[in-house]
Design a protein around this motif. Structure first.
Motif, PDB file in Angstrom:
ATOM      1  N   PRO A 157       0.940  -1.243  -0.085  1.00 12.25           N
ATOM      2  CA  PRO A 157      -0.021  -0.638   0.191  1.00 12.25           C
ATOM      3  C   PRO A 157       1.238   1.868  -0.048  1.00 12.25           C
ATOM      4  O   PRO A 157       1.825   1.210   0.299  1.00 12.25           O
ATOM      5  CB  PRO A 157      -0.419   0.083   0.988  1.00 12.25           C
ATOM      6  CG  PRO A 157      -0.602  -0.963   2.163  1.00 12.25           C
ATOM      7  CD  PRO A 157       0.957  -2.113   1.625  1.00 12.25           C
ATOM      8  N   THR A 158       0.463   2.249  -0.688  1.00 16.11           N
ATOM      9  CA  THR A 158       1.021   3.779  -0.365  1.00 16.11           C
ATOM     10  C   THR A 158       0.408   4.338   0.413  1.00 16.11           C
ATOM     11  O   THR A 158      -0.907   4.492   0.832  1.00 16.11           O
ATOM     12  CB  THR A 158       1.033   4.176  -1.674  1.00 16.11           C
ATOM     13  OG1 THR A 158       0.249   4.075  -2.245  1.00 16.11           O
ATOM     14  CG2 THR A 158       1.621   2.916  -2.861  1.00 16.11           C
ATOM     15  N   ASP A 232      -9.793  -9.036   5.453  1.00 19.12           N
ATOM     16  CA  ASP A 232      -9.485  -8.604   4.471  1.00 19.12           C
ATOM     17  C   ASP A 232      -8.472  -8.995   4.003  1.00 19.12           C
ATOM     18  O   ASP A 232      -8.340  -9.905   2.491  1.00 19.12           O
ATOM     19  CB  ASP A 232      -9.817  -7.397   3.722  1.00 19.12           C
ATOM     20  CG  ASP A 232     -11.198  -7.019   4.328  1.00 19.12           C
ATOM     21  OD1 ASP A 232     -12.238  -7.958   4.560  1.00 19.12           O
ATOM     22  OD2 ASP A 232     -11.406  -5.762   4.443  1.00 19.12           O
ATOM     23  N   LEU A 233      -7.294  -8.545   4.375  1.00 16.67           N
ATOM     24  CA  LEU A 233      -5.323  -8.911   3.839  1.00 16.67           C
ATOM     25  C   LEU A 233      -5.377  -9.615   4.763  1.00 16.67           C
ATOM     26  O   LEU A 233      -4.161  -9.554   5.782  1.00 16.67           O
ATOM     27  CB  LEU A 233      -5.539  -8.062   3.604  1.00 16.67           C
ATOM     28  CG  LEU A 233      -6.007  -7.145   2.333  1.00 16.67           C
ATOM     29  CD1 LEU A 233      -5.310  -5.938   2.198  1.00 16.67           C
ATOM     30  CD2 LEU A 233      -6.174  -8.016   1.146  1.00 16.67           C
ATOM     31  N   LYS A 234      -5.170 -11.117   4.797  1.00 18.34           N
ATOM     32  CA  LYS A 234      -3.955 -12.287   5.776  1.00 18.34           C
ATOM     33  C   LYS A 234      -2.927 -11.631   6.428  1.00 18.34           C
ATOM     34  O   LYS A 234      -2.192 -12.329   6.702  1.00 18.34           O
ATOM     35  CB  LYS A 234      -4.362 -14.051   4.534  1.00 18.34           C
ATOM     36  CG  LYS A 234      -3.994 -14.016   4.205  1.00 18.34           C
ATOM     37  CD  LYS A 234      -3.829 -15.701   4.329  1.00 18.34           C
ATOM     38  CE  LYS A 234      -2.667 -16.323   2.385  1.00 18.34           C
ATOM     39  NZ  LYS A 234      -2.738 -17.658   2.515  1.00 18.34           N
ATOM     40  N   HIS A 235      -2.505 -11.297   5.200  1.00 16.70           N
ATOM     41  CA  HIS A 235      -0.660 -10.313   5.145  1.00 16.70           C
ATOM     42  C   HIS A 235      -0.865  -9.165   5.788  1.00 16.70           C
ATOM     43  O   HIS A 235       0.563  -9.384   6.658  1.00 16.70           O
ATOM     44  CB  HIS A 235      -0.460 -11.118   3.816  1.00 16.70           C
ATOM     45  CG  HIS A 235      -0.724  -9.455   3.503  1.00 16.70           C
ATOM     46  ND1 HIS A 235      -1.259 -10.055   2.282  1.00 16.70           N
ATOM     47  CD2 HIS A 235      -0.035  -7.923   3.046  1.00 16.70           C
ATOM     48  CE1 HIS A 235      -1.828  -8.617   1.706  1.00 16.70           C
ATOM     49  NE2 HIS A 235      -0.930  -8.041   2.109  1.00 16.70           N
ATOM     50  N   GLN A 236      -1.463  -8.632   6.646  1.00 16.92           N
ATOM     51  CA  GLN A 236      -1.578  -7.473   7.540  1.00 16.92           C
ATOM     52  C   GLN A 236      -2.507  -7.807   8.247  1.00 16.92           C
ATOM     53  O   GLN A 236      -2.785  -8.629   8.961  1.00 16.92           O
ATOM     54  CB  GLN A 236      -2.498  -6.580   6.039  1.00 16.92           C
ATOM     55  CG  GLN A 236      -1.823  -6.193   4.888  1.00 16.92           C
ATOM     56  CD  GLN A 236      -2.261  -5.291   4.699  1.00 16.92           C
ATOM     57  OE1 GLN A 236      -3.327  -4.239   5.865  1.00 16.92           O
ATOM     58  NE2 GLN A 236      -2.075  -5.058   3.530  1.00 16.92           N
ATOM     59  N   SER A 237      -1.999  -7.369   9.668  1.00 18.40           N
ATOM     60  CA  SER A 237      -2.215  -7.162  11.204  1.00 18.40           C
ATOM     61  C   SER A 237      -2.913  -5.393  11.847  1.00 18.40           C
ATOM     62  O   SER A 237      -2.388  -4.788  10.944  1.00 18.40           O
ATOM     63  CB  SER A 237      -1.669  -7.829  12.381  1.00 18.40           C
ATOM     64  OG  SER A 237      -0.494  -6.942  12.130  1.00 18.40           O
ATOM     65  N   ASP A 258      -3.161   4.453  14.201  1.00 23.62           N
ATOM     66  CA  ASP A 258      -3.402   3.494  13.707  1.00 23.62           C
ATOM     67  C   ASP A 258      -2.146   2.480  12.938  1.00 23.62           C
ATOM     68  O   ASP A 258      -1.670   3.733  12.208  1.00 23.62           O
ATOM     69  CB  ASP A 258      -5.069   3.530  12.301  1.00 23.62           C
ATOM     70  CG  ASP A 258      -5.872   4.054  12.684  1.00 23.62           C
ATOM     71  OD1 ASP A 258      -6.235   3.835  13.816  1.00 23.62           O
ATOM     72  OD2 ASP A 258      -6.368   5.286  13.107  1.00 23.62           O
ATOM     73  N   ILE A 259      -1.964   1.259  13.042  1.00 25.35           N
ATOM     74  CA  ILE A 259      -0.378   0.550  13.137  1.00 25.35           C
ATOM     75  C   ILE A 259      -0.932  -0.780  12.275  1.00 25.35           C
ATOM     76  O   ILE A 259      -1.604  -1.336  12.209  1.00 25.35           O
ATOM     77  CB  ILE A 259       0.179   0.175  14.115  1.00 25.35           C
ATOM     78  CG1 ILE A 259       0.294   1.851  14.945  1.00 25.35           C
ATOM     79  CG2 ILE A 259       1.286  -0.723  13.523  1.00 25.35           C
ATOM     80  CD1 ILE A 259       0.720   1.288  16.616  1.00 25.35           C
ATOM     81  N   ARG A 260      -0.663  -0.415  10.797  1.00 27.02           N
ATOM     82  CA  ARG A 260      -0.860  -1.374   9.949  1.00 27.02           C
ATOM     83  C   ARG A 260       0.451  -2.596   9.474  1.00 27.02           C
ATOM     84  O   ARG A 260       2.037  -2.122   9.380  1.00 27.02           O
ATOM     85  CB  ARG A 260      -1.239  -1.053   8.410  1.00 27.02           C
ATOM     86  CG  ARG A 260      -2.677  -0.761   8.354  1.00 27.02           C
ATOM     87  CD  ARG A 260      -2.930  -0.703   6.377  1.00 27.02           C
ATOM     88  NE  ARG A 260      -2.505  -0.037   6.486  1.00 27.02           N
ATOM     89  CZ  ARG A 260      -2.460   0.443   4.723  1.00 27.02           C
ATOM     90  NH1 ARG A 260      -3.335  -0.423   3.748  1.00 27.02           N
ATOM     91  NH2 ARG A 260      -2.291   1.454   4.430  1.00 27.02           N
ATOM     92  N   GLN A 261       0.122  -3.444   9.646  1.00 29.29           N
ATOM     93  CA  GLN A 261       1.546  -4.612   9.620  1.00 29.29           C
ATOM     94  C   GLN A 261       1.476  -4.984   8.427  1.00 29.29           C
ATOM     95  O   GLN A 261       1.061  -6.046   8.327  1.00 29.29           O
ATOM     96  CB  GLN A 261       1.916  -5.022  10.896  1.00 29.29           C
ATOM     97  CG  GLN A 261       3.124  -6.693  10.308  1.00 29.29           C
ATOM     98  CD  GLN A 261       4.183  -6.227  10.994  1.00 29.29           C
ATOM     99  OE1 GLN A 261       4.802  -5.338  12.036  1.00 29.29           O
ATOM    100  NE2 GLN A 261       5.664  -6.009  10.359  1.00 29.29           N
ATOM    101  N   ASN A 349       1.166 -16.992  16.391  1.00 28.80           N
ATOM    102  CA  ASN A 349      -0.327 -18.240  14.570  1.00 28.80           C
ATOM    103  C   ASN A 349       0.167 -17.285  13.704  1.00 28.80           C
ATOM    104  O   ASN A 349       0.011 -17.975  12.144  1.00 28.80           O
ATOM    105  CB  ASN A 349      -1.403 -18.507  15.278  1.00 28.80           C
ATOM    106  CG  ASN A 349      -1.143 -19.274  15.821  1.00 28.80           C
ATOM    107  OD1 ASN A 349      -0.209 -19.667  16.380  1.00 28.80           O
ATOM    108  ND2 ASN A 349      -2.605 -19.022  17.524  1.00 28.80           N
ATOM    109  N   TRP A 350      -0.589 -16.278  13.636  1.00 30.19           N
ATOM    110  CA  TRP A 350      -0.460 -15.311  11.579  1.00 30.19           C
ATOM    111  C   TRP A 350       0.856 -14.904  11.308  1.00 30.19           C
ATOM    112  O   TRP A 350       0.362 -15.337  10.119  1.00 30.19           O
ATOM    113  CB  TRP A 350      -1.098 -13.837  12.306  1.00 30.19           C
ATOM    114  CG  TRP A 350      -1.047 -13.319  11.676  1.00 30.19           C
ATOM    115  CD1 TRP A 350      -1.495 -12.807  10.697  1.00 30.19           C
ATOM    116  CD2 TRP A 350       0.200 -11.214  11.489  1.00 30.19           C
ATOM    117  NE1 TRP A 350      -1.184 -11.522   9.248  1.00 30.19           N
ATOM    118  CE2 TRP A 350       0.013 -11.117  10.457  1.00 30.19           C
ATOM    119  CE3 TRP A 350       1.446 -11.643  11.592  1.00 30.19           C
ATOM    120  CZ2 TRP A 350       0.318  -9.766   9.341  1.00 30.19           C
ATOM    121  CZ3 TRP A 350       2.137 -10.414  10.906  1.00 30.19           C
ATOM    122  CH2 TRP A 350       0.986  -9.547  10.035  1.00 30.19           C
TER     123      TRP A 350
END
Length: 371
Positions: A157-158, A232-237, A258-261, A349-350
């Protein structure tokens, strides 16, 4: 830029010494998970220039075309006589030319396109192809896609305000850390450490022990965090983080984040305050199996420069406290977790999705280094 200057060698020597003096843990997860990894900032790779970058157990030549802004990432070593294309290599259009014998390779596919002194190019070109790595350039950072199973990448994402120039770059910090890569993002799910490590006054500095001295008790930090998987996006937490700074009994500042990994090694941290909003990009790159480069890049509107400088200072102090812990801890595969720390188990687990059958083990990665 990673591992290209003398100061990087000095940092690595210090970290390696610290590593030899402590227990690293048993049954370590693979040191290089699957995902996007930052290898340079956009400013470091200038048009028509090639750089040698070492990380993830690989040697890359990274270059920007001389006739466009496109960036290419190839394996660094020329298959002819082994010269490093990133050390003295010449960029011509979208190709890089070996400094040793001027063999020229196409950045689009790694194919050999010219031997200046030979008329029999076809005899060697099919054997001389260099690996072309998938890469992308977003948010002022150049990333390489690393995947043990060669699966296709997800889209990074940008942040519009950064890419359209309405928010400006205000500064960065960088840490070289001696720990397993998983230890660092795991902090986001570890609520209990926020009070212990980050609850005391940042004026006390990076030393966790010193920060607990009573002289600094006039200021405290109150944290609340919730970690969850992005459905919605399993590679993100996602982490929802609230930070309140109190001086004596007065609430001086509140910050909502708001933190997106995104994958194992990229974080977008959006900060909201009464003064305005800002964003921090966090990148994490394994230089060696137990040596990580952690960087933060700060962007905000130009008029928030004074506030962002404060953010950089405070964030640097707080990360420095984490580094003090990371540099001396061992990785425990099955930690003793009370029910209040279930988020850590959920995080593990994630994160396990970024390891796969062919992920290089710690032992194999460790043995492949030249000591």
């Amino acid at each position: 830029m990673l591992n290209t200057e003398d100061d990087s060698s000095d940092k690595r020597s210090a970290v390696n010494r610290a590593r030899r003096l402590r227990k690293i843990g048993s049954k370590l997860p693979p040191p290089y998970p699957n995902g996007w990894f930052a290898i340079a900032t956009s400013k470091e790779i200038m048009r028509g220039k090639a750089k040698n970058i070492e990380c993830l157990g690989e040697h890359f030549v990274v270059f920007r075309a001389s006739n466009s802004n496109e960036v290419f990432v190839l394996d660094a070593y020329c298959p002819h006589m082994g010269a490093n294309l990133g050390v003295g290599g010449i960029v011509k259009n979208n190709c890089v030319e070996c400094p040793f014998h001027q063999w020229r390779f196409n950045g689009d596919n790694g194919e050999l396109v010219n031997i200046p002194y030979s008329e029999n190019l076809s005899e060697v070109e099919k054997f001389a192809k260099i690996r072309k790595w998938i890469s992308t350039e977003v948010n002022g950072i150049i990333f390489v896609w690393y995947h043990a199973e060669n699966e296709q990448p997800w889209i990074l994402p940008t942040v519009d305000e950064v890419n359209d120039g309405s928010w400006v770059y205000h500064g960065a910090n960088e840490f070289t850390i001696n720990c397993h890569i998983q230890d660092i993002p795991e902090n986001g799910a570890d609520r209990a450490h926020l009070t212990t490590v980050h609850g005391t006054n940042i004026a006390a500095g990076m030393d966790v022990c010193k920060s607990r001295e009573s002289i600094f008790s006039f200021g405290t930090h109150i944290w609340d965090a919730k970690w969850a998987v992005n459905d919605d996006l399993k590679h993100q937490s996602i982490i929802k983080l609230t930070h309140v700074f109190n001086v004596l009994s007065f609430k001086l500042l509140k910050i909502d984040s708001d933190i997106r990994q995104i994958g194992p090694a990229f974080v977008i941290l959006t900060i909201k305050t009464i003064f305005g909003n800002a964003v921090i990009f966090q990148t994490l790159t394994p230089l060696e199996p137990l040596v990580q480069k952690l960087s933060h890049y700060f962007y905000a509107p130009w008029y928030l420069a004074w506030f962002v400088k404060f953010l950089i200072w405070g964030e640097t102090v707080n990360v420095g406290r984490d580094v003090m812990i990371w540099n001396s801890k061992e990785f425990i595969k099955n930690p003793l977790l009370p029910k209040e720390e279930k988020q850590i188990k959920l995080f593990r687990n994630w994160f396990s999705q970024f390891y796969s059958e062919n992920s290089k083990s710690f032992q194999d990665a460790h043995q492949s280094l030249d000591w």
